[in-house]
Design an enzyme around this catalytic site. Structure first.
Site, short mmCIF file in Angstrom:
data_model
loop_
_atom_site.label_atom_id
_atom_site.label_comp_id
_atom_site.label_asym_id
_atom_site.label_seq_id
_atom_site.Cartn_x
_atom_site.Cartn_y
_atom_site.Cartn_z
N ASP A 107 29.71 -26.90 15.75
CA ASP A 107 28.73 -26.29 14.84
C ASP A 107 27.47 -27.14 14.77
O ASP A 107 27.55 -28.37 14.67
CB ASP A 107 29.31 -26.20 13.42
CG ASP A 107 30.05 -24.90 13.18
OD1 ASP A 107 30.70 -24.41 14.12
OD2 ASP A 107 29.98 -24.39 12.05
N ASP A 112 24.58 -14.07 15.25
CA ASP A 112 26.02 -14.31 15.29
C ASP A 112 26.46 -15.23 14.14
O ASP A 112 25.75 -16.18 13.79
CB ASP A 112 26.32 -14.99 16.63
CG ASP A 112 27.78 -15.21 16.90
OD1 ASP A 112 28.50 -14.20 17.04
OD2 ASP A 112 28.21 -16.38 16.98
N TYR A 167 28.28 -18.97 8.27
CA TYR A 167 28.87 -20.31 8.42
C TYR A 167 27.85 -21.42 8.69
O TYR A 167 28.24 -22.51 9.12
CB TYR A 167 29.89 -20.29 9.57
CG TYR A 167 30.74 -19.03 9.62
CD1 TYR A 167 31.46 -18.62 8.50
CD2 TYR A 167 30.81 -18.25 10.78
CE1 TYR A 167 32.24 -17.46 8.53
CE2 TYR A 167 31.59 -17.10 10.82
CZ TYR A 167 32.29 -16.71 9.70
OH TYR A 167 33.06 -15.56 9.73
N LEU A 168 26.57 -21.15 8.48
CA LEU A 168 25.56 -22.13 8.93
C LEU A 168 25.66 -23.47 8.21
O LEU A 168 25.38 -24.52 8.79
CB LEU A 168 24.15 -21.55 8.75
CG LEU A 168 23.83 -20.25 9.52
CD1 LEU A 168 22.36 -19.88 9.35
CD2 LEU A 168 24.18 -20.37 11.00
N GLU A 186 25.61 -10.61 11.63
CA GLU A 186 27.06 -10.51 11.77
C GLU A 186 27.67 -11.35 10.64
O GLU A 186 27.73 -12.57 10.72
CB GLU A 186 27.54 -11.04 13.12
CG GLU A 186 29.01 -10.71 13.33
CD GLU A 186 29.84 -11.81 13.98
OE1 GLU A 186 30.96 -11.50 14.42
OE2 GLU A 186 29.41 -12.99 14.04
#
Ligand code: NOJ
Length: 561
Positions: free
Chosen positions: A175, A205, A209-210, A247
């Site tokens: 990540d 996408d 979750y960033l 998304e």
């Protein structure tokens, strides 16, 4: 010359076709689809009636996650062609009035991306802080594991620099650290690069979750919204007619903030994930309740925003947004064979899920094209392609497009052993029987029926932009609704059951109106009473324009279904 006219809210009237460059057509006999191949098939797509293409990732990658593991954001993966070939494709699409959406994978890169190669080589690397590191794997304990069949933790040990790095997907996809302003700037540069080339939209996408924060589930954090608002503001300033699609596999109330709530200042579009599995439950149970329940739980969204709705895509049919009970039902109904299951989902295509029952496939398309939102079709589903459970991960639903009964289904003239994946070959779904060439030749083929449905949908803005009212007749096997915009009214009736159903609808508002069946333009008897009775064949559907008394009914040549 571009056939694209700037049009506010164009994405609301779109029909999106999702396709992998790899899977469509191989022009140079290397066994992999490529941009010249895709370009050669634009006429096919235009005839199908779709208006927008969404391309799966095509930039350089080791393909550990089929391109969602990016090694270079600015280079086309060599087997798919060159940047020049991409640009030719884009301008040819635009010439035909087709828009193009590409992928923006922001949350992570490949572990072979030069940033990670450097970051993992030394703690003093200038890129160290591009990723998320920890001395222990105990941080962010409240975070679920998404690829639960393959990953045991969201942390992976990096032996050289002796720390763990964070990843929400495969461990080969570290990540990015969005707390680092340089990372944010890098990604904005990527966005502007692709918009400058002329792409019309980005499918963003893994948006929730960033960022990571202790004590949370590390999803949908306020910091993510701050970043997205910045992204949107920069896009609006420099590229005002472009579209951002989120998304975010979440419940509708958790997706709402991604539209920017009242302001509509984040994403233009977001997928409606929870609707999709409920369409599959509804058709299996012959009961509209799963659909009406989720529609009831779907909040209104800002006027400039739109849901993206779909039946199948390149991933497993995700069962994250259902209850445990619903998931068990879907698993036992649609994935008896354990090989059909992957993570929290089902790795199958539409036609096999419907037992190849044409009536059910058409009904699912009827729902997809008439529910509120912009429909997304997955390549190959227009001809009822099958899948291959013997291929690992999600590859069984990413097999070559079936154009004809020629070698490799007309996808490639390479040696069969050179193909990136074998085409489907079995007596029911094999390319010898399921292919475009055959289906073009008879009017009732899945391809031609879908094409006709698309044509009817596109003849009006009511489906993409109109309001929806769900009707509540006693017969729960039938899902019926009204779509309305201005004085235009369309009533859609879908029979979810495998029996002929009769349904009594309260149409008192429309007394004196004439229902006109939209595929044949056949007028039905005038609605003279408050209640009107319809009989619908098993898995049958009606799309009926309700025309006021003054409206003259023009009978168009019957096209038949
Ligand atoms: C969602 C994509 O649809 C899926 O194919 C991919 O594996 C993950 N995001 C990670 O990028």
């Amino acid at each position: 010359m571009s056939g694209i006219k700037p049009e506010p809210g164009w994405y609301k009237d779109a029909i999106i076709y999702e396709v992998h460059v790899k899977s469509f057509l191989d022009s140079n006999r290397d066994g992999w689809g490529d941009f010249p191949g895709l370009t050669a098939k634009l006429d096919y797509l235009q005839k199908l009636g779709i208006t927008t293409l969404w391309l799966l990732p095509f930039t350089d990658s080791p393909l550990k996650d089929d391109g969602y593991d990016i090694r270079d954001y600015y280079k086309v993966y060599p087997s798919y062609g060159t940047m020049e070939e991409f640009q030719v494709f884009l301008s040819e699409a635009h010439k035909r009035g087709l828009r193009v959406i590409t992928e923006l994978v922001m949350n992570h890169t490949s572990n072979t991306h030069p940033w990670f190669v450097s970051a993992s080589s030394s703690r003093s690397s200038p890129f160290r802080d591009y990723y998320v590191w920890s001395d222990t794997p105990d941080r962010y304990k409240g975070t679920r594991i998404i690829f639960s069949d393959t990953e045991k933790s969201n942390w992976t040990w990096e032996p050289k620099t002796r720390q763990y790095y964070w990843h929400r997907f495969f461990h080969s996809q570290p990540d990015l650290n969005f707390d680092n302003p340089k990372v944010q700037d890098e990604l904005l540069t990527v966005v502007k690069f692709w918009f400058s080339l002329g792409v019309d939209g980005l499918r963003c996408d893994a948006v929730p979750y960033l960022f990571e924060r202790e004590g949370t589930n590390c999803e949908n954090l306020p910091e993510t919204h701050t970043f997205i608002k910045r992204l949107r503001a920069e896009i609006d300033r420099e590229f005002p007619d472009r579209m951002l699609l989120a998304e975010a596999n979440q419940w509708p109330q958790d997706v709402l903030p991604y539209f920017g709530e009242g302001d509509g200042d984040e994403f233009h579009m977001a997928y409606h994930f929870p609707l999709m599995p409920r369409l599959f439950i509804a058709i299996a149970q012959g009961d509209r309740k799963p659909i009406t329940d989720i529609l009831q739980q779907t909040p209104a969204i800002p006027a400039n925003c739109q849901w993206a709705i779909f039946l199948r895509n390149h991933d497993e049919l995700t069962l994250e947004m259902v209850t445990d009970q619903e998931r068990d039902y879907l698993w036992t109904t649609y994935a008896e064979d354990p090989r059909m299951r992957l993570n929290l989902g089902i790795r199958r295509r539409l036609a096999p899920l419907m037992g190849n029952d044409r009536r059910k496939i058409d009904l699912m398309h009827s729902l997809l094209l008439t529910l509120p939102g912009t429909p997304i079709l997955y390549y190959g589903d227009e001809i009822g392609m099958g899948d291959n459970v013997h291929l690992g991960d999600r590859n069984g639903v990413r097999t070559p497009m079936q154009w004809s009964f020629d070698r490799n289904g007309g996808f490639s003239t390479a040696d069969p052993s050179d193909l990136y994946a074998p085409p489907i070959q079995n007596p029911v779904y094999g390319y010898q029987v399921v292919n475009v060439e055959t289906q073009i030749r008879y009017p009732t083929s899945p391809l031609n029926v879908l094409r006709q449905m698309i044509e009817v949908r596109q003849s009006s803005h009511v489906f993409g932009r109109g309001a929806m009212t769900v009707l509540h007749p006693k017969n729960r096997h039938v899902f019926a609704c009204l779509r309305e915009m201005g004085d235009e009214v369309v009533m859609v009736i879908n029979n979810l059951s495998d029996r002929t159903e009769s349904v009594l609808l309260d149409l008192s508002r429309f007394r004196g109106y004439t229902p006109v069946e939209l595929f044949s333009q056949t007028p039905f008897p005038v609605l003279e009473r408050a209640h009107f009775h319809f009989t619908v064949s098993p898995y049958g559907y009606f799309w009926l324009a309700l025309r006021p008394p003054a409206f003259s009914v023009r009978r168009r040549k019957r096209t038949g279904r």
